[in-house]
Scaffold this active site. Structure first.
Site, PDB file in Angstrom:
ATOM      1  N   ARG A 155      -8.163  -1.828  -1.438  1.00 14.97           N
ATOM      2  CA  ARG A 155      -8.998  -3.054  -1.286  1.00 14.97           C
ATOM      3  C   ARG A 155      -8.140  -4.438  -1.730  1.00 14.97           C
ATOM      4  O   ARG A 155      -8.545  -5.543  -1.850  1.00 14.97           O
ATOM      5  CB  ARG A 155     -10.779  -3.139  -1.392  1.00 14.97           C
ATOM      6  CG  ARG A 155     -11.272  -2.467   0.471  1.00 14.97           C
ATOM      7  CD  ARG A 155     -12.191  -1.574  -0.805  1.00 14.97           C
ATOM      8  NE  ARG A 155     -12.487  -0.407  -1.476  1.00 14.97           N
ATOM      9  CZ  ARG A 155     -13.375   0.069  -1.499  1.00 14.97           C
ATOM     10  NH1 ARG A 155     -14.546   0.025  -2.214  1.00 14.97           N
ATOM     11  NH2 ARG A 155     -13.569   1.168  -2.605  1.00 14.97           N
ATOM     12  N   GLY A 180      -6.804   6.804  -7.411  1.00 14.22           N
ATOM     13  CA  GLY A 180      -6.790   5.855  -6.108  1.00 14.22           C
ATOM     14  C   GLY A 180      -5.832   5.091  -6.345  1.00 14.22           C
ATOM     15  O   GLY A 180      -5.392   3.925  -7.372  1.00 14.22           O
ATOM     16  N   ALA A 194      23.731 -40.132 -37.477  1.00  9.92           N
ATOM     17  CA  ALA A 194      23.247 -40.181 -35.830  1.00  9.92           C
ATOM     18  C   ALA A 194      24.058 -40.196 -35.021  1.00  9.92           C
ATOM     19  O   ALA A 194      25.783 -41.076 -34.918  1.00  9.92           O
ATOM     20  CB  ALA A 194      22.241 -41.906 -36.241  1.00  9.92           C
ATOM     21  N   TYR A 253      25.604 -22.890 -26.202  1.00 10.15           N
ATOM     22  CA  TYR A 253      25.857 -22.099 -24.717  1.00 10.15           C
ATOM     23  C   TYR A 253      27.242 -22.608 -24.276  1.00 10.15           C
ATOM     24  O   TYR A 253      27.087 -23.750 -24.539  1.00 10.15           O
ATOM     25  CB  TYR A 253      24.512 -22.197 -23.862  1.00 10.15           C
ATOM     26  CG  TYR A 253      24.967 -21.482 -22.992  1.00 10.15           C
ATOM     27  CD1 TYR A 253      25.629 -20.023 -23.394  1.00 10.15           C
ATOM     28  CD2 TYR A 253      24.785 -21.511 -21.655  1.00 10.15           C
ATOM     29  CE1 TYR A 253      25.324 -19.079 -22.339  1.00 10.15           C
ATOM     30  CE2 TYR A 253      24.316 -20.568 -20.499  1.00 10.15           C
ATOM     31  CZ  TYR A 253      25.173 -19.355 -20.882  1.00 10.15           C
ATOM     32  OH  TYR A 253      25.483 -18.719 -19.765  1.00 10.15           O
ATOM     33  N   LYS A 311      -4.626   0.095  -8.438  1.00  9.66           N
ATOM     34  CA  LYS A 311      -6.038  -0.704  -9.255  1.00  9.66           C
ATOM     35  C   LYS A 311      -6.398  -0.675  -9.854  1.00  9.66           C
ATOM     36  O   LYS A 311      -6.254  -1.732 -10.623  1.00  9.66           O
ATOM     37  CB  LYS A 311      -7.677  -0.811  -8.454  1.00  9.66           C
ATOM     38  CG  LYS A 311      -8.804  -0.939  -8.302  1.00  9.66           C
ATOM     39  CD  LYS A 311      -9.462  -0.771  -7.987  1.00  9.66           C
ATOM     40  CE  LYS A 311     -10.232   0.434  -7.497  1.00  9.66           C
ATOM     41  NZ  LYS A 311     -11.123   1.206  -6.735  1.00  9.66           N
ATOM     42  N   LYS A 338      14.166 -22.317 -29.960  1.00  7.43           N
ATOM     43  CA  LYS A 338      14.150 -20.377 -29.250  1.00  7.43           C
ATOM     44  C   LYS A 338      15.474 -20.123 -30.229  1.00  7.43           C
ATOM     45  O   LYS A 338      15.956 -20.149 -30.712  1.00  7.43           O
ATOM     46  CB  LYS A 338      15.156 -20.665 -27.380  1.00  7.43           C
ATOM     47  CG  LYS A 338      15.503 -19.261 -27.043  1.00  7.43           C
ATOM     48  CD  LYS A 338      16.831 -19.788 -26.734  1.00  7.43           C
ATOM     49  CE  LYS A 338      17.540 -18.470 -27.325  1.00  7.43           C
ATOM     50  NZ  LYS A 338      18.565 -18.437 -26.877  1.00  7.43           N
ATOM     51  N   ASN A 356     -13.675  -3.286  -6.452  1.00  3.07           N
ATOM     52  CA  ASN A 356     -12.463  -3.055  -6.168  1.00  3.07           C
ATOM     53  C   ASN A 356     -11.829  -3.568  -5.474  1.00  3.07           C
ATOM     54  O   ASN A 356     -10.768  -3.838  -4.533  1.00  3.07           O
ATOM     55  CB  ASN A 356     -13.824  -1.966  -5.093  1.00  3.07           C
ATOM     56  CG  ASN A 356     -13.925  -1.008  -5.287  1.00  3.07           C
ATOM     57  OD1 ASN A 356     -13.419   0.009  -5.729  1.00  3.07           O
ATOM     58  ND2 ASN A 356     -15.830  -0.594  -5.152  1.00  3.07           N
ATOM     59  N   ASN A 387      15.505 -31.817 -42.445  1.00  3.42           N
ATOM     60  CA  ASN A 387      15.431 -32.914 -41.214  1.00  3.42           C
ATOM     61  C   ASN A 387      16.166 -33.002 -40.008  1.00  3.42           C
ATOM     62  O   ASN A 387      17.200 -32.746 -40.248  1.00  3.42           O
ATOM     63  CB  ASN A 387      15.202 -33.878 -41.299  1.00  3.42           C
ATOM     64  CG  ASN A 387      14.664 -35.474 -40.795  1.00  3.42           C
ATOM     65  OD1 ASN A 387      13.383 -35.102 -40.371  1.00  3.42           O
ATOM     66  ND2 ASN A 387      15.822 -36.018 -39.710  1.00  3.42           N
ATOM     67  N   GLN A 436      -3.522  14.311  -9.371  1.00  7.43           N
ATOM     68  CA  GLN A 436      -4.608  14.340  -8.233  1.00  7.43           C
ATOM     69  C   GLN A 436      -3.481  14.206  -7.226  1.00  7.43           C
ATOM     70  O   GLN A 436      -2.916  13.171  -7.355  1.00  7.43           O
ATOM     71  CB  GLN A 436      -5.827  13.973  -8.537  1.00  7.43           C
ATOM     72  CG  GLN A 436      -6.443  14.659  -6.973  1.00  7.43           C
ATOM     73  CD  GLN A 436      -7.510  13.188  -6.246  1.00  7.43           C
ATOM     74  OE1 GLN A 436      -7.817  11.980  -6.814  1.00  7.43           O
ATOM     75  NE2 GLN A 436      -8.937  13.633  -5.746  1.00  7.43           N
TER      76      GLN A 436
HETATM   77  C1  UD1 Z   1     -16.977   5.453  -5.992  1.00  4.84           C
HETATM   78  C2  UD1 Z   1     -18.454   6.078  -5.465  1.00  4.84           C
HETATM   79  C3  UD1 Z   1     -20.166   5.773  -5.764  1.00  4.84           C
HETATM   80  C4  UD1 Z   1     -20.406   4.007  -6.368  1.00  4.84           C
HETATM   81  C5  UD1 Z   1     -18.856   3.526  -7.134  1.00  4.84           C
HETATM   82  C6  UD1 Z   1     -19.148   2.773  -8.348  1.00  4.84           C
HETATM   83  C7  UD1 Z   1     -17.614   8.240  -4.632  1.00  4.84           C
HETATM   84  C8  UD1 Z   1     -17.924   8.593  -3.597  1.00  4.84           C
HETATM   85  N1  UD1 Z   1     -18.747   7.246  -4.594  1.00  4.84           N
HETATM   86  O1  UD1 Z   1     -17.069   4.308  -4.874  1.00  4.84           O
HETATM   87  O2  UD1 Z   1     -21.539   6.110  -5.471  1.00  4.84           O
HETATM   88  O3  UD1 Z   1     -21.104   3.405  -6.026  1.00  4.84           O
HETATM   89  O4  UD1 Z   1     -18.173   4.138  -7.220  1.00  4.84           O
HETATM   90  O5  UD1 Z   1     -18.493   1.812  -9.004  1.00  4.84           O
HETATM   91  O6  UD1 Z   1     -17.540   8.467  -5.663  1.00  4.84           O
HETATM   92  N2  UD1 Z   1     -10.733   7.907  -7.281  1.00  4.84           N
HETATM   93  C9  UD1 Z   1      -9.921   9.124  -7.877  1.00  4.84           C
HETATM   94  N3  UD1 Z   1      -8.785  10.068  -6.821  1.00  4.84           N
HETATM   95  C10 UD1 Z   1     -10.233   9.756  -5.735  1.00  4.84           C
HETATM   96  C11 UD1 Z   1     -10.467   8.614  -5.074  1.00  4.84           C
HETATM   97  C12 UD1 Z   1     -11.155   7.943  -6.149  1.00  4.84           C
HETATM   98  O7  UD1 Z   1      -9.403   8.880  -8.448  1.00  4.84           O
HETATM   99  O8  UD1 Z   1      -8.946  10.983  -4.242  1.00  4.84           O
HETATM  100  C13 UD1 Z   1     -10.789   7.171  -8.336  1.00  4.84           C
HETATM  101  C14 UD1 Z   1     -10.156   5.893  -8.100  1.00  4.84           C
HETATM  102  O9  UD1 Z   1      -9.439   5.170  -9.086  1.00  4.84           O
HETATM  103  C15 UD1 Z   1     -11.505   5.276  -8.857  1.00  4.84           C
HETATM  104  C16 UD1 Z   1     -12.424   5.522  -9.591  1.00  4.84           C
HETATM  105  O10 UD1 Z   1     -12.286   6.853  -8.387  1.00  4.84           O
HETATM  106  O11 UD1 Z   1     -11.288   4.728 -10.017  1.00  4.84           O
HETATM  107  C17 UD1 Z   1     -14.319   5.128  -8.100  1.00  4.84           C
HETATM  108  O12 UD1 Z   1     -13.485   5.750  -6.603  1.00  4.84           O
HETATM  109  P1  UD1 Z   1     -13.193   4.201  -5.572  1.00  4.84           P
HETATM  110  O13 UD1 Z   1     -12.701   4.672  -4.149  1.00  4.84           O
HETATM  111  O14 UD1 Z   1     -13.301   3.041  -5.601  1.00  4.84           O
HETATM  112  O15 UD1 Z   1     -14.668   4.032  -5.671  1.00  4.84           O
HETATM  113  P2  UD1 Z   1     -16.246   3.585  -4.714  1.00  4.84           P
HETATM  114  O16 UD1 Z   1     -16.146   2.981  -2.751  1.00  4.84           O
HETATM  115  O17 UD1 Z   1     -16.039   2.387  -5.211  1.00  4.84           O
HETATM  116 CA    CA Z   2     -14.879   1.565  -7.239  1.00  2.60          CA
END
Ligand code: UD1
Ligand code: CA
Length: 459
Positions: free
Chosen positions: A16, A12, A423, A387, A23, A351, A228, A377, A73
């Site tokens: 946020r 992801g 000195a 420099y 992140k 340095k 988040n 000393n 992904q």
């Molecule tokens: C997710 C869970 C939620 C849980 C929370 C716990 C889902 C739909 N929701 O929500 O139930 O309470 O985590 O912290 O799973 N990521 C990917 N690919 C994607 C989407 C996300 O790799 O397409 C990864 C993100 O980088 C992250 C993790 O999955 O590390 C969770 O994704 P995030 O968007 O943070 O989910 P939450 O809204 O926190």
């Molecule tokens: Ca999360």
């Protein structure tokens, strides 16, 4: 024991966080969140760890290196879609897969073990790690039926008012029967508020198929924080800091005020060392025994010996020996190597220099690009002039030399063994060993000059 695998979701962007940095690469106590997760997962005995990357894939791979395998992904279509990107490694394999999020940096190997244990005990096809928290906002909620069985997980954005009131949350960590997981992932759809393929939907599908779905509620809810945004990041930092500090204290390090002591996850500190408030230890720092560090000091990527004191000072990417006294208000910059029993006093900057055992720069000096021998000393205000605006040059001061106050050593220049520099000298030529060099204008004194000047004015 069945084969065990792990999938860590880290593709992801982390919208946020409002950040240019992806992140999962945001640091918590100096180490990226996803690295924390990988380090804990590495403590379990697993066949394979697959990290799913997407946004910032190259940077994440660079951070984690070859300790894990990667699935790409390309489009972030949701957590279920993310797990599917591990299918080239895991599809059809017998065993148990633990799925974790790269943004839950506090989760420990012990909790993962407890989850795996529960999964095996219950002979479940899926086991969710849940936690009870007072403010569940933002998390998926665990919906149980009248007999207490988990039925499904509902995301905050899809939840009814009644569901939102549930305080048992999905921590985003699960165990699955691997083979069944990859079969069921195909059936997940994206008919929800976010138009995403949710991994939690696997739970409802399995439940409806009559498979055993279990939940392990950890009492250690603080471990399960999902980061988040920056507010959660600071909370995670606070909890991790406490955890790190407590471990050092248990190992025999005194922290005068742990709430104001910031120690990186990678620091090693010897017994009977005392750390005063306002001290930051960044990155891989190794500190010996019986040192005093702080107050208000910063040590980064450095190695400090035993019995060394660092007060109100900054030490970066350097090596410092035993029995060294640094500060107050000194700055040791990268690539400096200080031997034993050295004194670096107030307002001294060093340095890219080496200093041999027993040498001193006690006040107001700049030592740059220099090789200082043993028992040298460097008097108050002595400066290496390294420099010329274009290039940097080396200054050598050999063992036992005495450099007087307010001396400029214009590099490249060498001061020989046991030499003495008067000195106020500006030294442009090499000084042979055992010699005295004086390089300053002679003093002229004009007797009664002031009163003569006064008489002239009055006449
Ligand atoms: C997710 C869970 C939620 C849980 C929370 C716990 C889902 C739909 N929701 O929500 O139930 O309470 O985590 O912290 O799973 N990521 C990917 N690919 C994607 C989407 C996300 O790799 O397409 C990864 C993100 O980088 C992250 C993790 O999955 O590390 C969770 O994704 P995030 O968007 O943070 O989910 P939450 O809204 O926190
Ligand atoms: Ca999360």
């Amino acid at each position: 024991m069945a084969n065990r695998y792990a999938v860590i979701l880290a593709a992801g962007q982390g919208t946020r966080m409002k950040s240019k940095l992806y992140k999962v690469l945001h640091p918590v106590c100096g180490k990226s969140m996803v690295q924390h997760v990988v380090d804990q997962v590495n403590e379990l005995e697993l066949e394979k760890i697959i990290t799913i990357v997407g946004h910032g894939a190259e940077m994440v791979k660079e951070t984690l290196g070859e300790s894990v395998s990667y699935g790409l992904q390309e489009e972030q279509l949701g957590t279920a879609h993310a797990v599917m990107q591990a299918s080239e490694y895991l599809d059809g394999k017998e065993g148990v897969t633990i799925v974790l999020c790269g943004d839950t940096p506090l989760i420990t190997a012990e909790t993962m073990e407890a989850l795996l244990h529960c999964h095996e005990e219950e002979k479940a096809k899926a086991t969710i790690l849940t936690a009870h928290i007072e403010n569940p906002t933002g998390y998926g909620r665990i919906i149980r039926n009248a007999s207490g069985q988990v039925e499904r997980i509902v995301e905050e954005k899809d939840a009814s008012l009644e569901e939102k009131a549930v305080k048992e949350i999905n921590t985003g960590t699960y165990c699955f029967d691997n083979k069944i997981l990859f079969e069921v992932l195909q059936q997940v759809n994206n008919n929800n508020a976010q138009g995403e393929y949710y991994l939690p939907d696997v739970i409802e599908i399995l439940q409806k198929q009559g498979k055993v779905v279990a939940a392990y509620q950890t009492p250690l809810f603080e471990e399960t924080i999902g980061v988040n945004d920056r507010a959660a990041l600071s909370k995670a930092e606070e909890i991790m800091r406490k955890r790190i500090n407590e471990e050092h204290m248990r190992n025999g390090v005194t922290l005068i005020d742990p709430s104001q002591t910031y120690i990186s996850a990678d620091a090693v500190i010897g017994q009977d060392t005392v750390i005063y408030p306002g001290t930051f230890l960044h990155g891989e720092v190794i500190i010996g025994e019986e040192c005093e560090i702080g107050p208000h000091s910063e040590v980064k990527e450095s190695r400090i010996g035993n019995n060394t004191t660092i007060k109100q000072s900054v030490v970066h990417e350097s090596k410092v020996g035993d029995g060294v006294n640094i500060g107050p208000f000194a700055h040791i910059r990268p690539q400096s190597i200080l031997g034993d029993d050295i004194k670096i006093g107030n307002f001294v900057e060093v340095k890219k220099s080496t200093m041999g055992n027993g040498s001193k720069a006690s006040h107001l000096s700049y030592v740059g690009d220099a090789e200082i021998g043993e028992n040298v000393n460097l008097g108050c205000g002595s400066i290496t002039v390294n420099y010329d605006g274009k290039n940097k040059y080396l200054t050598k001061v050999e063992d036992g030399a005495f450099v007087g106050c307010n001396v400029n050593l214009i590099a490249p220049v060498t001061v020989g063994k046991d030499a003495f520099i008067a000195a106020g000298s500006t030294i442009t030529d090499n000084v042979p060993s055992d010699a005295l060099s004086i390089a300053r204008a002679r003093q002229t004194t004009k007797e009664k000059y002031v009163s003569k000047l006064q008489d002239k004015k009055n006449s």
